[in-house]
Design a protein around this motif. Structure first.
Motif, PDB file in Angstrom:
ATOM      1  N   ARG A  26       0.823  -1.203   0.000  1.00  0.00           N
ATOM      2  CA  ARG A  26       0.000   0.000   0.000  1.00  0.00           C
ATOM      3  C   ARG A  26       0.867   1.266   0.000  1.00  0.00           C
ATOM      4  O   ARG A  26       0.560   2.244  -0.701  1.00  0.00           O
ATOM      5  N   ALA A  27       1.944   1.234   0.767  1.00  0.00           N
ATOM      6  CA  ALA A  27       2.838   2.391   0.817  1.00  0.00           C
ATOM      7  C   ALA A  27       3.484   2.633  -0.539  1.00  0.00           C
ATOM      8  O   ALA A  27       3.603   3.783  -0.997  1.00  0.00           O
ATOM      9  N   ALA A  28       3.893   1.557  -1.202  1.00  0.00           N
ATOM     10  CA  ALA A  28       4.539   1.696  -2.510  1.00  0.00           C
ATOM     11  C   ALA A  28       3.575   2.285  -3.531  1.00  0.00           C
ATOM     12  O   ALA A  28       3.938   3.205  -4.285  1.00  0.00           O
ATOM     13  N   ILE A  29       2.352   1.798  -3.560  1.00  0.00           N
ATOM     14  CA  ILE A  29       1.391   2.318  -4.521  1.00  0.00           C
ATOM     15  C   ILE A  29       1.097   3.791  -4.242  1.00  0.00           C
ATOM     16  O   ILE A  29       1.002   4.604  -5.163  1.00  0.00           O
ATOM     17  N   ASP A  30       0.964   4.142  -2.973  1.00  0.00           N
ATOM     18  CA  ASP A  30       0.757   5.550  -2.608  1.00  0.00           C
ATOM     19  C   ASP A  30       1.898   6.419  -3.138  1.00  0.00           C
ATOM     20  O   ASP A  30       1.675   7.451  -3.778  1.00  0.00           O
ATOM     21  N   LEU A  31       3.124   6.019  -2.850  1.00  0.00           N
ATOM     22  CA  LEU A  31       4.278   6.831  -3.231  1.00  0.00           C
ATOM     23  C   LEU A  31       4.462   6.879  -4.747  1.00  0.00           C
ATOM     24  O   LEU A  31       4.782   7.931  -5.310  1.00  0.00           O
ATOM     25  N   PHE A  32       4.274   5.753  -5.412  1.00  0.00           N
ATOM     26  CA  PHE A  32       4.401   5.742  -6.869  1.00  0.00           C
ATOM     27  C   PHE A  32       3.379   6.683  -7.499  1.00  0.00           C
ATOM     28  O   PHE A  32       3.669   7.359  -8.496  1.00  0.00           O
ATOM     29  N   ALA A  33       2.167   6.698  -6.935  1.00  0.00           N
ATOM     30  CA  ALA A  33       1.119   7.570  -7.465  1.00  0.00           C
ATOM     31  C   ALA A  33       1.426   9.040  -7.184  1.00  0.00           C
ATOM     32  O   ALA A  33       1.151   9.911  -8.007  1.00  0.00           O
ATOM     33  N   GLU A  34       2.015   9.311  -6.036  1.00  0.00           N
ATOM     34  CA  GLU A  34       2.281  10.688  -5.631  1.00  0.00           C
ATOM     35  C   GLU A  34       3.482  11.296  -6.338  1.00  0.00           C
ATOM     36  O   GLU A  34       3.447  12.455  -6.771  1.00  0.00           O
ATOM     37  N   GLN A  35       4.581  10.532  -6.445  1.00  0.00           N
ATOM     38  CA  GLN A  35       5.824  11.129  -6.940  1.00  0.00           C
ATOM     39  C   GLN A  35       6.470  10.362  -8.081  1.00  0.00           C
ATOM     40  O   GLN A  35       7.533  10.743  -8.558  1.00  0.00           O
ATOM     41  N   GLY A  36       5.817   9.282  -8.534  1.00  0.00           N
ATOM     42  CA  GLY A  36       6.348   8.522  -9.657  1.00  0.00           C
ATOM     43  C   GLY A  36       7.156   7.318  -9.219  1.00  0.00           C
ATOM     44  O   GLY A  36       7.780   7.335  -8.148  1.00  0.00           O
ATOM     45  N   TYR A  37       7.159   6.308 -10.043  1.00  0.00           N
ATOM     46  CA  TYR A  37       7.871   5.069  -9.737  1.00  0.00           C
ATOM     47  C   TYR A  37       9.378   5.296  -9.655  1.00  0.00           C
ATOM     48  O   TYR A  37      10.036   4.890  -8.701  1.00  0.00           O
ATOM     49  N   ASP A  38       9.935   5.965 -10.655  1.00  0.00           N
ATOM     50  CA  ASP A  38      11.384   6.147 -10.709  1.00  0.00           C
ATOM     51  C   ASP A  38      11.909   6.994  -9.554  1.00  0.00           C
ATOM     52  O   ASP A  38      13.039   6.789  -9.097  1.00  0.00           O
ATOM     53  N   ALA A  39      11.109   7.929  -9.081  1.00  0.00           N
ATOM     54  CA  ALA A  39      11.569   8.856  -8.033  1.00  0.00           C
ATOM     55  C   ALA A  39      11.442   8.271  -6.635  1.00  0.00           C
ATOM     56  O   ALA A  39      11.939   8.866  -5.671  1.00  0.00           O
ATOM     57  N   THR A  41      12.153   5.613  -3.594  1.00  0.00           N
ATOM     58  CA  THR A  41      13.192   4.692  -3.136  1.00  0.00           C
ATOM     59  C   THR A  41      12.612   3.640  -2.196  1.00  0.00           C
ATOM     60  O   THR A  41      11.525   3.817  -1.618  1.00  0.00           O
ATOM     61  N   VAL A  42      13.351   2.571  -2.037  1.00  0.00           N
ATOM     62  CA  VAL A  42      12.950   1.511  -1.104  1.00  0.00           C
ATOM     63  C   VAL A  42      12.864   2.061   0.312  1.00  0.00           C
ATOM     64  O   VAL A  42      11.951   1.721   1.075  1.00  0.00           O
ATOM     65  N   ASN A  43      13.807   2.917   0.690  1.00  0.00           N
ATOM     66  CA  ASN A  43      13.785   3.498   2.035  1.00  0.00           C
ATOM     67  C   ASN A  43      12.505   4.292   2.276  1.00  0.00           C
ATOM     68  O   ASN A  43      11.920   4.234   3.367  1.00  0.00           O
ATOM     69  N   GLU A  44      12.063   5.027   1.271  1.00  0.00           N
ATOM     70  CA  GLU A  44      10.835   5.810   1.405  1.00  0.00           C
ATOM     71  C   GLU A  44       9.622   4.903   1.572  1.00  0.00           C
ATOM     72  O   GLU A  44       8.720   5.193   2.365  1.00  0.00           O
ATOM     73  N   ILE A  45       9.600   3.811   0.825  1.00  0.00           N
ATOM     74  CA  ILE A  45       8.484   2.868   0.932  1.00  0.00           C
ATOM     75  C   ILE A  45       8.442   2.270   2.334  1.00  0.00           C
ATOM     76  O   ILE A  45       7.380   2.207   2.969  1.00  0.00           O
ATOM     77  N   ALA A  46       9.597   1.846   2.825  1.00  0.00           N
ATOM     78  CA  ALA A  46       9.655   1.236   4.151  1.00  0.00           C
ATOM     79  C   ALA A  46       9.218   2.215   5.233  1.00  0.00           C
ATOM     80  O   ALA A  46       8.468   1.856   6.150  1.00  0.00           O
ATOM     81  N   GLU A  47       9.660   3.456   5.130  1.00  0.00           N
ATOM     82  CA  GLU A  47       9.285   4.458   6.123  1.00  0.00           C
ATOM     83  C   GLU A  47       7.800   4.758   6.060  1.00  0.00           C
ATOM     84  O   GLU A  47       7.131   4.874   7.096  1.00  0.00           O
ATOM     85  N   ARG A  48       7.244   4.899   4.849  1.00  0.00           N
ATOM     86  CA  ARG A  48       5.816   5.183   4.710  1.00  0.00           C
ATOM     87  C   ARG A  48       4.968   4.038   5.259  1.00  0.00           C
ATOM     88  O   ARG A  48       3.841   4.249   5.716  1.00  0.00           O
ATOM     89  N   ARG A 116      -7.288   0.333  -9.045  1.00  0.00           N
ATOM     90  CA  ARG A 116      -7.384   1.493  -9.936  1.00  0.00           C
ATOM     91  C   ARG A 116      -6.099   2.298  -9.916  1.00  0.00           C
ATOM     92  O   ARG A 116      -5.574   2.697 -10.960  1.00  0.00           O
ATOM     93  N   ARG A 117      -5.567   2.521  -8.728  1.00  0.00           N
ATOM     94  CA  ARG A 117      -4.331   3.295  -8.609  1.00  0.00           C
ATOM     95  C   ARG A 117      -3.139   2.518  -9.153  1.00  0.00           C
ATOM     96  O   ARG A 117      -2.227   3.088  -9.750  1.00  0.00           O
ATOM     97  N   LEU A 118      -3.151   1.212  -8.960  1.00  0.00           N
ATOM     98  CA  LEU A 118      -2.076   0.376  -9.474  1.00  0.00           C
ATOM     99  C   LEU A 118      -2.022   0.456 -10.996  1.00  0.00           C
ATOM    100  O   LEU A 118      -0.945   0.577 -11.587  1.00  0.00           O
ATOM    101  N   ARG A 119      -3.175   0.388 -11.634  1.00  0.00           N
ATOM    102  CA  ARG A 119      -3.210   0.472 -13.096  1.00  0.00           C
ATOM    103  C   ARG A 119      -2.633   1.802 -13.580  1.00  0.00           C
ATOM    104  O   ARG A 119      -1.907   1.852 -14.580  1.00  0.00           O
ATOM    105  N   THR A 120      -2.956   2.875 -12.889  1.00  0.00           N
ATOM    106  CA  THR A 120      -2.443   4.192 -13.273  1.00  0.00           C
ATOM    107  C   THR A 120      -0.927   4.233 -13.174  1.00  0.00           C
ATOM    108  O   THR A 120      -0.246   4.763 -14.068  1.00  0.00           O
ATOM    109  N   VAL A 121      -0.395   3.669 -12.109  1.00  0.00           N
ATOM    110  CA  VAL A 121       1.060   3.644 -11.916  1.00  0.00           C
ATOM    111  C   VAL A 121       1.728   2.839 -13.031  1.00  0.00           C
ATOM    112  O   VAL A 121       2.732   3.271 -13.621  1.00  0.00           O
TER     113      VAL A 121
END
Length: 203
Positions: A26-39, A41-48, A116-121
Motif C-alpha cells: 500500500r505504501a509503494a502504490i501511494d508513493l508511486f502515485a504521488e511522486q512517480g515510480y522512478d523517483a 526509493t525503497v527506504n521511502e516505501i519502508a518508512e511510509r 485502480r491506482r495500481l493500473r495508473t502507476v
C-alpha cells in the motif's frame, strides 16, 4: 497483471506490527502515485509503511518493482488448483472459467480502489508494463500446466489459458473503473462469455 484512496500511515507504528507485506504494498502504490515510480526509493516505501526498515522490505520483495506484483505465486497456484479440481468431463474453457471464479474470489471490495491506482502507476512506466506482461505469461503458464495434467494438449491448452488471462485482465480493468458494486467475478464471467461468443462468430 493493475492493483487506495489517500491512506494515512502512522509514522510511529511499531516495527514488529504484523501485515508488513500488505503495508509495504500500500505504501509503494501511494508513493508511486504521488511522486512517480522512478523517483521513489525503497527506504521511502519502508518508512511510509509505518517506520519499517529497508531490511524488512527486502525480506518480502526482491526490489521495488516486485511490490506491485505481490501475490503472483498465490494467483498461479489458485488457478492451477481450480483447474485440477474440475470433474473429468469439463472442457478446457470450463476448467478455465472455474479457475477465474476461484481467482477473482480472492479479490475483496477494498482492493478495487487499490487496483485502480495500481493500473495508473503501471500505465506510466514502460518497465512496469513489461513486468505486468511477464505476470500475465506466468498466469497463463500455470493454467497451461494444469490443463496438461488433465490430458489437454496444445494448442487447446495454450489457447484456453490465453483466453482466460485476457478475460481476467479485461474484467479487472472494468471492475476497478466501475462503481456499481458488482464483484470482480461477475465481470470475469461476462468477459469470458464475450470471448466465447466472439469465437463462435469466427465460424
Amino acid at each position: 497483471m493493475r492493483l487506495l484512496g489517500h491512506i494515512t500511515y502512522a509514522v510511529g507504528m511499531a516495527r514488529w506490527e504484523p501485515n508488513a507485506r500488505e503495508r509495504l504494498v500500500r505504501a509503494a502504490i501511494d508513493l508511486f502515485a504521488e511522486q512517480g515510480y522512478d523517483a521513489t526509493t525503497v527506504n521511502e516505501i519502508a518508512e511510509r509503511a509505518g517506520g519499517l526498515t529497508k531490511t524488512t522490505f527486502f525480506r518480502h520483495f526482491a526490489d521495488k518493482r516486485e511490490v506491485l506484483f505481490a501475490g503472483q505465486e498465490l494467483h498461479s497456484r489458485v488457478l492451477a488448483e481450480a483447474i485440477e479440481a474440475m470433474p473429468e468431463p469439463a472442457s478446457p474453457l470450463e476448467a478455465v472459467a472455474a479457475a477465474l471464479d476461484a481467482l477473482t474470489a480472492t479479490f475483496a471490495e477494498d482492493r478495487r480502489e487499490m487496483g485502480r491506482r495500481l493500473r495508473t502507476v503501471i500505465d506510466k512506466s514502460m518497465e512496469l508494463q513489461e513486468r505486468a506482461a511477464f505476470k500475465r505469461s506466468v498466469l497463463a503458464e500455470a493454467m497451461v500446466g494444469a490443463l496438461h495434467e488433465r490430458g489437454v494438449g496444445d494448442p487447446s491448452a495454450s489457447l484456453a489459458a490465453e483466453l482466460g488471462v485476457r478475460a481476467f485482465h479485461g474484467a479487472f480493468a472494468r471492475w476497478t473503473d466501475s462503481a456499481d458494486g458488482r464483484a470482480l467475478g461477475e465481470f470475469a464471467r461476462e468477459e469470458l462469455a464475450g470471448i466465447r461468443a466472439a469465437i463462435s462468430e469466427l465460424g
